[in-house]
Enzyme design. Sequence first.
Site, mmCIF file in Angstrom:
data_model
loop_
_atom_site.group_PDB
_atom_site.id
_atom_site.type_symbol
_atom_site.label_atom_id
_atom_site.label_comp_id
_atom_site.label_asym_id
_atom_site.label_seq_id
_atom_site.Cartn_x
_atom_site.Cartn_y
_atom_site.Cartn_z
ATOM 1 N N ASP A 1 35.074 -14.176 55.702
ATOM 2 C CA ASP A 1 35.096 -14.862 56.997
ATOM 3 C C ASP A 1 34.358 -14.092 58.083
ATOM 4 O OD1 ASP A 1 36.323 -17.223 56.378
ATOM 5 O OD2 ASP A 1 38.332 -16.621 57.020
ATOM 6 N N ASP B 1 38.229 -25.085 51.483
ATOM 7 C CA ASP B 1 38.931 -23.901 51.968
ATOM 8 C C ASP B 1 40.330 -23.804 51.360
ATOM 9 O OD1 ASP B 1 39.205 -21.570 53.429
ATOM 10 O OD2 ASP B 1 38.520 -22.465 55.303
#
Length: 695
Positions: A496, A438
Amino acid sequence: MLDTRGTAVPRLLHWGSVLGAVEPESLSVLADAGAAIAPSSPDSPVLPSIFASPAEGFSGFPALVVRRAGAPFGRLPLRIRQTAVTADDTSVSVQLECADDHGALLALAWRAVLSAEGVLTIGMDARSLAPEGVELHRLAAAVPVPARAAELLDFTGLWAGERRPQRGAVRDGLHLREQRRGRPGHDAPYLTVVGTPGFGFRSGEVWALHHAFSGNSTTGVEALPTGHRRLLAAELLEPGEIVLGPGEVYTAPDAILAWSDRGLDGLSERFHPFVRALSPATHRPVVLNTWEAVYFDHELERLLPLVDAAADLGIERFVLDDGWFHGRTDDRRALGDWTVDPERWPAGLHPLVDAVVARGMEFGLWVEPEMVSPDSRLAREHPDWMLADVSDQAGAHHPPTWRFQHTLDLTIPAARAHVLEALSTLLDEYPIAFLKWDHNRDQHAGSAAAHTRAVYALIDELRARHPQVAIESCASGGARVDLGIARRVHRFWTSDTNDALDRQRIQRYSALLMPPELLGGHVGAPRAHITGRRHDLSFRLATALFGSAGIEWDVTAASDDDRDVLRDWVATVKRFRGLLTTGTTVRTDEPTDDRYVHALVSPGADEALIALVTLATAAVAVPAPLRLPGLDPNRRYRIEPVALGAAPHAVQDAPPAWLAAGGITVSGALLAELGLPVPLLGPEQALVLHAVAVD
């Protein structure tokens, strides 16, 4: 077609359609004598080169901006001459020398390679020849496009809303998109496409550019009143960011280009096999990610039932998301401390990993190696490794924190070595098959140029040590989806949001460049975590099917009926995995914007997986038939619905007769031209069909 005659800077005369053999005398006439001389202009035709500059009488965007270190501004424009050229059937390499008022300044290399798929890659190097060194401010790829390329498409977006298309006329002037985020960003241009007016997925002539870089960049299109029109791409460099000592070399990020006379799908037909060959090979297991199932609740007793439920569904990879490492109880602390939390995991991750492996699944782990929390052991021990000043007596951070974190300065060798060893220790101790990598903030300090290359080096070193580990690029969703990082990772987290309606658009346009199997898409809970919208399970399943499929949902809380449907869906993903990972993407240009039709057609057009997706209430009582090009018009296909739990909701007294009968056999030509009558689907529904050639 590159004109490299003489010692002048070469000119890219044409890229796109195949021209066949070109007679030298025709080239001479068209390239040299074809341009008139306009009033109030240079006294010889302005014919921009690959490094067009004022030295050629060109007043547009300069592809090369450089100065001798410490020297005053030059009286005369830079002089560039060609010194050597080598070429074969698919590539050309040009060597050039650049000089200023005081002598030799740079040795330049310009390369163009045409792939078998028809994708053109332009790469450039600059080597300092000046004893004082040079400051390099720009080294851009600049490629001409014809005047008929009069309409522009690129993209914008935001967190959980990536890849929003924006279109308009190409206007005179310079349309530049500058990304200063240290990553491409959720609002990245992604592709810069120019084409004939009204181009669509299946029609029109289009020219596209992608900047294969994960840091700051400048891309755009230039259209001058002189008639010159170009696509542009360069790394966005701040003054003083690239200073080359004598003999030092700067390598520019690649510019990736493609042309199509069959619209945007024609671009994808070139890009997808190119990217499939570029990205590291891997298998495509069905994933269960724990984030929207448990968030930071990392109790073993909480996770073991999820492991059992995942295995029961046929899941192949179980990924433990954020929250497993020392002190990480929320998103405000502990980034950088990549050791297992001894309080929540007194025996380490072994009990969980052993359970995952014993149930026949791979184990994956979330990390964010490029970041550091101010509240972490790493920050306290090495505050100088943070790209921030936190010495203010009032506790202010400069720049401010973003998701309560700062960028870790990986240009410091010790910092990069620390991260490499921490990750390697984990990968040595546990049978980790996958890292979700990430990147949750923009970079507002330090050199983005140096940092991006340091990240590349870190990933390259880690993969060299652990070649069996697959990596997913996640940047708070889809903020780093590019062909610079694609060379190093095996999958992208597309966004997301798992909201299926938003995902339909995000995945549709992300797949212009990236093949769908690189784009992670998960089935979320009935109520979407980010938007709060509710969708039928069949719609969520259909959306996640067309990508790198997975589940992000506490399936232990799902009903028995929903788990039965999920189990069947996982089996469906596996059944069609060959098609999903090799198929040609086909999209249609619909008469209204309330539905999508897209498909994956197998090599050889033996079968296809087709989705009819309704986004909103239909604009007409009986929607247009489902037309699908891309199949063999001379073959007949058996078309049947793919069961994804309950049938999609339809507002009708009776379905189309062929659907009520369970299928139909029809030729590829009829499907492309007449199409199938469709059920009157309600908004936010999807019908998935399977077509198989029967003769």
